[in-house]
Design a protein around this motif. Sequence first.
Motif, PDB file in Angstrom:
ATOM      1  N   PRO A  53       0.801  -1.170  -0.487  1.00 55.33           N
ATOM      2  CA  PRO A  53       0.303   0.080   0.090  1.00 55.33           C
ATOM      3  C   PRO A  53       0.741   0.921   0.179  1.00 55.33           C
ATOM      4  N   LYS A  54       1.862   1.087   0.776  1.00 53.32           N
ATOM      5  CA  LYS A  54       2.810   2.057   0.983  1.00 53.32           C
ATOM      6  C   LYS A  54       3.735   2.302  -1.056  1.00 53.32           C
ATOM      7  N   TRP A  55       4.208   1.300  -1.516  1.00 54.63           N
ATOM      8  CA  TRP A  55       4.556   1.616  -2.508  1.00 54.63           C
ATOM      9  C   TRP A  55       2.946   2.024  -3.583  1.00 54.63           C
ATOM     10  N   LEU A  56       1.926   1.872  -3.913  1.00 58.88           N
ATOM     11  CA  LEU A  56       1.101   2.181  -4.535  1.00 58.88           C
ATOM     12  C   LEU A  56       0.271   3.229  -4.268  1.00 58.88           C
ATOM     13  N   TRP A  57       0.581   3.998  -2.827  1.00 58.71           N
ATOM     14  CA  TRP A  57      -0.337   5.074  -2.842  1.00 58.71           C
ATOM     15  C   TRP A  57       1.519   5.981  -3.396  1.00 58.71           C
ATOM     16  N   LYS A  58       2.589   5.608  -3.034  1.00 62.26           N
ATOM     17  CA  LYS A  58       3.047   7.162  -3.632  1.00 62.26           C
ATOM     18  C   LYS A  58       3.206   6.734  -5.111  1.00 62.26           C
ATOM     19  N   THR A  59       3.242   5.676  -6.289  1.00 60.96           N
ATOM     20  CA  THR A  59       2.451   5.693  -7.197  1.00 60.96           C
ATOM     21  C   THR A  59       1.782   6.842  -7.525  1.00 60.96           C
ATOM     22  N   GLN A 106      -8.188   8.003  -2.986  1.00 57.86           N
ATOM     23  CA  GLN A 106      -7.244   7.227  -3.229  1.00 57.86           C
ATOM     24  C   GLN A 106      -6.318   6.429  -1.878  1.00 57.86           C
ATOM     25  N   TYR A 107      -6.442   7.798  -1.853  1.00 57.81           N
ATOM     26  CA  TYR A 107      -5.087   7.893   0.160  1.00 57.81           C
ATOM     27  C   TYR A 107      -6.519   7.355   0.904  1.00 57.81           C
ATOM     28  N   LEU A 112      -6.942   2.258   3.913  1.00 57.56           N
ATOM     29  CA  LEU A 112      -8.117   0.984   4.587  1.00 57.56           C
ATOM     30  C   LEU A 112      -7.133  -0.182   4.156  1.00 57.56           C
ATOM     31  N   LEU A 113      -6.151  -0.061   2.925  1.00 58.06           N
ATOM     32  CA  LEU A 113      -5.599  -1.327   2.525  1.00 58.06           C
ATOM     33  C   LEU A 113      -4.003  -1.996   3.636  1.00 58.06           C
TER      34      LEU A 113
END
Length: 186
Positions: A53-59, A106-107, A112-113
């Motif tokens: 989820p951190k990588w997804l959010w950073k993207t 998205q945030y 939640l993830l």
Amino acid sequence: MTTFLMPDAFSRPSSFAHPGLYNDYEQETGKKHYNYYQWVCFVLFFQALLCFPKWLWKTWENGLMTHIVCELNTGLRTEAEKNKKKEILIKYFLKHWNQHHWYTFQYWFCELLCLLNIILQMVFMNRFFKGDFLLYGLKVLTLDDEDQEDRVDHMIYVFPRVTKCIFRKFGPSGSLEKLDAILSFH
């Protein structure tokens, strides 16, 4: 083969080499096996992969918040510069009030993830430690309330520094011999 301790030996008189060690090594039902030490590096790698989820959010975020904040989070600005940048930021938010719904979705989706990831990793770690993970912190905190002579150190119970194992080797006559060995994890 795994190393083991005898959990009922923690409550016996402390006339043994180390807590949890006892000479009942033939008794299979009373053993607590510690077979997770060899898998710790793989589990930590697996847990690192689950931080997607951190990588997804950073993207998804792509530096938008850094751009919007206009370096207001650094303390080396004069009050005039800060006020000017705050005014620009307020004007931006008032003008684009309804344009960041997807960003907000998205945030919260990533949050939640992350929550789901934490819960699943706690369940996974509890299974990995054979049910000793969820109550580990509480048992360690209550350790100080008990008399030192009567307490069972839960840290040693879950993460033993000394364990036993059965070492099997062929003797001089060619028959299999069982030796009781002590292993130290220092």
